[in-house]
Design a protein around this motif. Structure first.
Motif, PDB file in Angstrom:
ATOM      1  N   ILE A  51      17.375  28.935   7.431  1.00  0.00           N
ATOM      2  CA  ILE A  51      16.382  30.056   7.321  1.00  0.00           C
ATOM      3  C   ILE A  51      16.108  31.037   8.747  1.00  0.00           C
ATOM      4  N   GLU A  52      16.599  32.156   8.810  1.00  0.00           N
ATOM      5  CA  GLU A  52      16.360  32.491  10.527  1.00  0.00           C
ATOM      6  C   GLU A  52      15.361  33.440  10.047  1.00  0.00           C
ATOM      7  N   ARG A  53      14.578  34.262  11.227  1.00  0.00           N
ATOM      8  CA  ARG A  53      13.123  34.684  10.782  1.00  0.00           C
ATOM      9  C   ARG A  53      13.346  35.598  11.568  1.00  0.00           C
TER      10      ARG A  53
ATOM     11  N   SER B  23      25.452  35.936  25.271  1.00  0.00           N
ATOM     12  CA  SER B  23      26.359  35.888  26.036  1.00  0.00           C
ATOM     13  C   SER B  23      27.543  36.362  26.092  1.00  0.00           C
ATOM     14  N   GLN B  24      28.461  36.217  27.333  1.00  0.00           N
ATOM     15  CA  GLN B  24      29.551  36.433  27.278  1.00  0.00           C
ATOM     16  C   GLN B  24      30.317  36.016  26.620  1.00  0.00           C
ATOM     17  N   GLY B  25      30.711  35.146  26.150  1.00  0.00           N
ATOM     18  CA  GLY B  25      31.150  34.673  24.869  1.00  0.00           C
ATOM     19  C   GLY B  25      32.953  34.136  25.518  1.00  0.00           C
ATOM     20  N   ILE B  26      32.029  33.270  26.235  1.00  0.00           N
ATOM     21  CA  ILE B  26      33.996  33.125  27.388  1.00  0.00           C
ATOM     22  C   ILE B  26      33.883  31.295  26.210  1.00  0.00           C
ATOM     23  N   ILE B  27      35.448  30.815  26.011  1.00  0.00           N
ATOM     24  CA  ILE B  27      34.959  29.640  25.591  1.00  0.00           C
ATOM     25  C   ILE B  27      35.590  28.649  26.640  1.00  0.00           C
TER      26      ILE B  27
ATOM     27  N   LEU C  84      20.786  37.228  13.372  1.00  0.00           N
ATOM     28  CA  LEU C  84      21.025  36.236  13.394  1.00  0.00           C
ATOM     29  C   LEU C  84      21.431  35.679  14.551  1.00  0.00           C
ATOM     30  N   GLY C  85      21.503  34.933  14.915  1.00  0.00           N
ATOM     31  CA  GLY C  85      21.546  35.603  16.804  1.00  0.00           C
ATOM     32  C   GLY C  85      21.268  36.056  18.431  1.00  0.00           C
ATOM     33  N   SER C  86      19.518  36.215  17.940  1.00  0.00           N
ATOM     34  CA  SER C  86      18.927  37.206  18.482  1.00  0.00           C
ATOM     35  C   SER C  86      18.303  37.011  19.803  1.00  0.00           C
ATOM     36  N   GLY C  87      18.644  35.026  19.912  1.00  0.00           N
ATOM     37  CA  GLY C  87      18.062  34.794  20.984  1.00  0.00           C
ATOM     38  C   GLY C  87      19.153  34.123  22.415  1.00  0.00           C
ATOM     39  N   GLN C  88      19.805  33.164  22.405  1.00  0.00           N
ATOM     40  CA  GLN C  88      21.409  33.465  23.649  1.00  0.00           C
ATOM     41  C   GLN C  88      22.833  34.039  22.529  1.00  0.00           C
ATOM     42  N   THR C  89      23.117  33.428  21.275  1.00  0.00           N
ATOM     43  CA  THR C  89      24.213  33.616  21.097  1.00  0.00           C
ATOM     44  C   THR C  89      25.291  35.253  21.914  1.00  0.00           C
ATOM     45  N   ILE C  90      23.137  36.288  20.974  1.00  0.00           N
ATOM     46  CA  ILE C  90      23.941  37.863  21.480  1.00  0.00           C
ATOM     47  C   ILE C  90      24.147  37.921  22.906  1.00  0.00           C
TER      48      ILE C  90
ATOM     49  N   GLY D 218      21.019  30.843  15.122  1.00  0.00           N
ATOM     50  CA  GLY D 218      21.918  31.063  16.298  1.00  0.00           C
ATOM     51  C   GLY D 218      23.775  30.808  15.679  1.00  0.00           C
ATOM     52  N   ILE D 219      24.705  30.092  16.932  1.00  0.00           N
ATOM     53  CA  ILE D 219      25.822  30.141  17.011  1.00  0.00           C
ATOM     54  C   ILE D 219      25.694  28.663  15.906  1.00  0.00           C
ATOM     55  N   ALA D 220      25.287  27.741  17.054  1.00  0.00           N
ATOM     56  CA  ALA D 220      24.682  26.291  16.350  1.00  0.00           C
ATOM     57  C   ALA D 220      24.122  26.152  15.139  1.00  0.00           C
ATOM     58  N   GLY D 221      22.886  26.932  14.496  1.00  0.00           N
ATOM     59  CA  GLY D 221      22.670  27.067  13.557  1.00  0.00           C
ATOM     60  C   GLY D 221      24.083  27.662  12.322  1.00  0.00           C
TER      61      GLY D 221
ATOM     62  N   TRP E 287      20.322  21.269  19.991  1.00  0.00           N
ATOM     63  CA  TRP E 287      20.415  23.005  21.583  1.00  0.00           C
ATOM     64  C   TRP E 287      22.152  22.519  21.747  1.00  0.00           C
ATOM     65  N   PRO E 288      23.428  23.129  21.294  1.00  0.00           N
ATOM     66  CA  PRO E 288      24.533  23.221  22.147  1.00  0.00           C
ATOM     67  C   PRO E 288      24.914  23.346  23.498  1.00  0.00           C
ATOM     68  N   THR E 289      23.836  23.632  23.982  1.00  0.00           N
ATOM     69  CA  THR E 289      23.771  24.100  25.504  1.00  0.00           C
ATOM     70  C   THR E 289      25.383  24.963  26.229  1.00  0.00           C
ATOM     71  N   LYS E 290      25.877  25.325  25.362  1.00  0.00           N
ATOM     72  CA  LYS E 290      27.482  25.946  25.823  1.00  0.00           C
ATOM     73  C   LYS E 290      27.643  26.297  23.765  1.00  0.00           C
ATOM     74  N   LEU E 291      27.740  28.705  23.485  1.00  0.00           N
ATOM     75  CA  LEU E 291      27.985  28.896  23.105  1.00  0.00           C
ATOM     76  C   LEU E 291      29.345  27.770  22.360  1.00  0.00           C
ATOM     77  N   ALA E 292      30.293  27.612  23.295  1.00  0.00           N
ATOM     78  CA  ALA E 292      31.583  26.942  23.481  1.00  0.00           C
ATOM     79  C   ALA E 292      31.694  25.360  22.625  1.00  0.00           C
ATOM     80  N   LEU E 293      30.336  24.452  22.754  1.00  0.00           N
ATOM     81  CA  LEU E 293      30.162  23.865  22.571  1.00  0.00           C
ATOM     82  C   LEU E 293      29.459  23.524  20.717  1.00  0.00           C
TER      83      LEU E 293
HETATM   84  P1  FAD Z   1      20.071  30.968  19.874  1.00  0.00           P
HETATM   85  O1  FAD Z   1      21.284  31.853  19.986  1.00  0.00           O
HETATM   86  O2  FAD Z   1      18.926  31.046  20.876  1.00  0.00           O
HETATM   87  O3  FAD Z   1      19.307  31.313  18.715  1.00  0.00           O
HETATM   88  C1  FAD Z   1      18.275  30.892  17.821  1.00  0.00           C
HETATM   89  C2  FAD Z   1      18.023  31.373  16.908  1.00  0.00           C
HETATM   90  O4  FAD Z   1      17.174  31.345  16.261  1.00  0.00           O
HETATM   91  C3  FAD Z   1      18.021  33.192  17.149  1.00  0.00           C
HETATM   92  O5  FAD Z   1      18.158  33.581  16.320  1.00  0.00           O
HETATM   93  C4  FAD Z   1      16.266  33.107  16.409  1.00  0.00           C
HETATM   94  O6  FAD Z   1      16.018  34.394  15.994  1.00  0.00           O
HETATM   95  C5  FAD Z   1      16.467  32.089  15.805  1.00  0.00           C
HETATM   96  N1  FAD Z   1      14.745  31.715  16.092  1.00  0.00           N
HETATM   97  C6  FAD Z   1      13.766  31.106  16.581  1.00  0.00           C
HETATM   98  N2  FAD Z   1      12.630  30.710  16.824  1.00  0.00           N
HETATM   99  C7  FAD Z   1      12.728  30.078  15.025  1.00  0.00           C
HETATM  100  C8  FAD Z   1      12.020  30.318  14.169  1.00  0.00           C
HETATM  101  N3  FAD Z   1      11.027  29.891  14.631  1.00  0.00           N
HETATM  102  N4  FAD Z   1      12.272  30.361  12.570  1.00  0.00           N
HETATM  103  C9  FAD Z   1      13.440  30.782  12.570  1.00  0.00           C
HETATM  104  N5  FAD Z   1      14.090  31.588  12.877  1.00  0.00           N
HETATM  105  C10 FAD Z   1      14.090  31.230  14.591  1.00  0.00           C
HETATM  106  N6  FAD Z   1      27.881  29.786  26.252  1.00  0.00           N
HETATM  107  C11 FAD Z   1      28.848  30.330  26.351  1.00  0.00           C
HETATM  108  O7  FAD Z   1      29.731  29.137  26.208  1.00  0.00           O
HETATM  109  N7  FAD Z   1      30.038  30.376  27.167  1.00  0.00           N
HETATM  110  C12 FAD Z   1      29.404  31.844  27.785  1.00  0.00           C
HETATM  111  O8  FAD Z   1      30.360  32.772  28.045  1.00  0.00           O
HETATM  112  C13 FAD Z   1      27.699  31.552  27.612  1.00  0.00           C
HETATM  113  N8  FAD Z   1      26.986  32.737  28.387  1.00  0.00           N
HETATM  114  C14 FAD Z   1      25.688  33.052  28.207  1.00  0.00           C
HETATM  115  C15 FAD Z   1      25.460  34.100  28.787  1.00  0.00           C
HETATM  116  C16 FAD Z   1      24.237  34.196  28.722  1.00  0.00           C
HETATM  117  C17 FAD Z   1      23.380  35.611  29.939  1.00  0.00           C
HETATM  118  C18 FAD Z   1      23.289  33.434  28.086  1.00  0.00           C
HETATM  119  C19 FAD Z   1      21.456  32.802  28.039  1.00  0.00           C
HETATM  120  C20 FAD Z   1      23.855  32.201  27.291  1.00  0.00           C
HETATM  121  C21 FAD Z   1      25.294  31.521  27.590  1.00  0.00           C
HETATM  122  N9  FAD Z   1      25.967  30.605  26.674  1.00  0.00           N
HETATM  123  C22 FAD Z   1      27.243  30.686  26.577  1.00  0.00           C
HETATM  124  C23 FAD Z   1      25.620  29.886  26.573  1.00  0.00           C
HETATM  125  C24 FAD Z   1      24.790  30.093  24.962  1.00  0.00           C
HETATM  126  O9  FAD Z   1      24.953  31.240  24.663  1.00  0.00           O
HETATM  127  C25 FAD Z   1      24.339  29.181  23.847  1.00  0.00           C
HETATM  128  O10 FAD Z   1      24.182  27.718  24.139  1.00  0.00           O
HETATM  129  C26 FAD Z   1      23.963  29.040  22.689  1.00  0.00           C
HETATM  130  O11 FAD Z   1      24.238  30.298  22.461  1.00  0.00           O
HETATM  131  C27 FAD Z   1      23.089  28.977  22.293  1.00  0.00           C
HETATM  132  O12 FAD Z   1      23.082  29.067  20.210  1.00  0.00           O
HETATM  133  P2  FAD Z   1      21.221  28.659  20.086  1.00  0.00           P
HETATM  134  O13 FAD Z   1      22.180  29.082  18.348  1.00  0.00           O
HETATM  135  O14 FAD Z   1      20.946  26.991  19.505  1.00  0.00           O
HETATM  136  O15 FAD Z   1      20.499  29.882  21.055  1.00  0.00           O
END
Ligand code: FAD
Length: 397
Positions: free
Chosen positions: A36-38, A49-53, A41-47, A16-19, A341-347
């Motif tokens: 390593i992505e299983r 999200s609303q994308g607001i910084i 890319l971004g298939s959890g929260q990142t895709i 996701g955005i953190a990785g 965990w980044p808490t927010k995409l922006a962070l």
């Molecule tokens: P994720 O995006 O969840 O990515 C995790 C990745 O790990 C995925 O690709 C997943 O497939 C992969 N994965 C999981 N398990 C495994 C494994 N065992 N092996 C390999 N890969 C694995 N933040 C903002 O700043 N602005 C916003 O406007 C905003 N809007 C949001 C709206 C919604 C509805 C949500 C849910 C969140 C929003 N956020 C926003 C928060 C932001 O989206 C998240 O904080 C951020 O995307 C988290 O990124 P991440 O990379 O930690 O996790």
């Protein structure tokens, strides 16, 4: 290909955005690091999200810049310098939804207090939106519309740009086991081309909700992360472009962002307080309530022929004492393994800085052999959702 062994400085699990930003920061530091992505890319929260910084606006509606507002106050400018290609990673190819967010109120006295609070507390403060450039759906709202310089990006495009920049260092695979020996972590990954046995100085678990399972696999205790449920509403059809927050009291009541869907017109993602109600409601009830709220917040927008849907969007974060949203990114260190965990995409850029400091460049960077499969970028929720409805219109008429 049979089993292959590799020795790296750092391995990231989760794209996701953190990785992806951590991978970039490690690469800039000269580390031999792979991701390593299983799935995709971004298939959890990142895709989702609303994308607001965020720059702190929504945390300052009460009139004081709290810890969350301070944590994000520098982020819009940091991201803008990446969008301009002035700092790494170069994000000049990322599609933008908007350069700024609108802020308007439901017209009640308490909402005005929220707007005033934001005006006082935010350093890059909201200014009155000039009438001549006012977004069309806001031309008939009661009260003033403010313009906040918080950019809104297209998450799918962000993921695609980062995937392209680091294609040599990203592989699709499923983690089979994680072990620790002294200061070294070992991870076995099953790929479509055989297994990879990797030894590294730092193993970074950046898999969002997947961190729970990965930590358990490494024999680490539960309780490091929490999940907060949300249900987002989607509206599609002939809708105007709009990115911003409608404020009620001192909270964003509706947060609306607009994406372009080439087949079905524009798509609104509707979050804010609206997504919190949805967490415990059915899709049908969430749509009814969100649609009524949109009708009240935007009186001159026609909702005739608009289709609606919802999607569940759990937020995964570092555990907080009261279960509330943490203000800053969270990292849990356990020897050569860390989970974050980044808490927010922006962070996420701040998290990437902190993670890069934890690794040392000891091996010359090498690309992942071409034969290994690369993961695709995740599909946005409005292309995943199959059930669209316009049934709510009965209740609006
Ligand atoms: P994720 O995006 O969840 O990515 C995790 C990745 O790990 C995925 O690709 C997943 O497939 C992969 N994965 C999981 N398990 C495994 C494994 N065992 N092996 C390999 N890969 C694995 N933040 C903002 O700043 N602005 C916003 O406007 C905003 N809007 C949001 C709206 C919604 C509805 C949500 C849910 C969140 C929003 N956020 C926003 C928060 C932001 O989206 C998240 O904080 C951020 O995307 C988290 O990124 P991440 O990379 O930690 O996790």
């Amino acid at each position: 290909m049979a089993n292959q062994s590799f020795h790296l400085d750092a391995v990231i699990v989760g794209g996701g955005i953190a990785g992806l930003l951590a991978l970039d920061a490690l690469h800039q530091r000269g580390c031999h690091a792979w991701l390593i992505e299983r799935d995709s890319l971004g298939s959890g929260q990142t895709i989702q999200s609303q994308g607001i910084i965020h720059g702190g606006l929504k945390y300052a509606l009460g009139g004081a810049a709290n810890a969350a507002a301070k944590a994000v106050s520098e982020m819009p400018e940091r991201w803008r310098s990446m969008f301009r290609g002035e700092t790494t990673p170069n994000l000049s190819g990322v599609a933008m939804r908007s350069e700024a967010c609108a802020l308007w109120s439901t017209g009640s006295a308490t909402s005005m207090i929220g707007l005033l609070g934001a005006k006082l507390a935010i350093r890059s403060g909201p200014a009155a939106w000039p009438t001549e450039t006012l977004p069309e759906p806001l031309t008939h709202v009661r009260g003033r519309v403010l313009r906040v310089t918080e950019p809104v990006l297209e998450p799918e495009s962000l993921l695609a740009v980062l995937a392209m920049l680091h294609a040599d260092r990203i592989v699709r695979g499923e983690t089979q086991s994680i072990r620790v020996k002294g200061a070294t972590a070992m991870i076995d990954v099953q790929t479509s081309r055989g297994s990879m046995n990797i030894t590294c100085g730092k193993l970074m678990l950046l898999a969002g909700r997947g961190n729970q399972q990965l930590r358990a696999m490494a024999g680490l205790p539960a309780g490091a992360m929490q999940e907060r449920s949300l249900r987002m509403t989607l509206a599609r059809g002939d809708l105007p472009v709009l990115n911003g927050h409608c404020v009620k009291g001192v909270k964003p009541w509706l947060t609306i962002t607009t994406a372009c869907d080439h087949t079905n017109g524009t798509v609104w993602q509707i979050g804010g307080e609206a997504a919190e109600w949805g967490a415990t409601a059915t899709s049908h009830d969430t749509i009814n309530r969100a649609a009524s709220a949109v009708a009240a917040a935007l009186p001159n927008v026609s909702l005739k022929n608009i289709e609606w849907a919802t999607y569940k969007a759990p937020r995964s974060e570092r555990s907080s004492i009261d279960g509330g949203r943490p203000d800053t990114p969270g990292i849990v260190d356990d020897g050569p393994i860390c989970a974050a965990w980044p808490t927010k995409l922006a962070l996420a850029p701040i998290l990437a800085d902190k993670l890069a400091e934890r690794a040392a460049p000891a091996h010359a960077p090498e690309p992942i052999p071409q034969a290994y499969e690369r993961p695709p970028v995740a599909t946005p929720p409005w292309r995943e959702v199959t059930q669209w409805t316009n049934a709510h219109l009965d209740t609006l008429d």
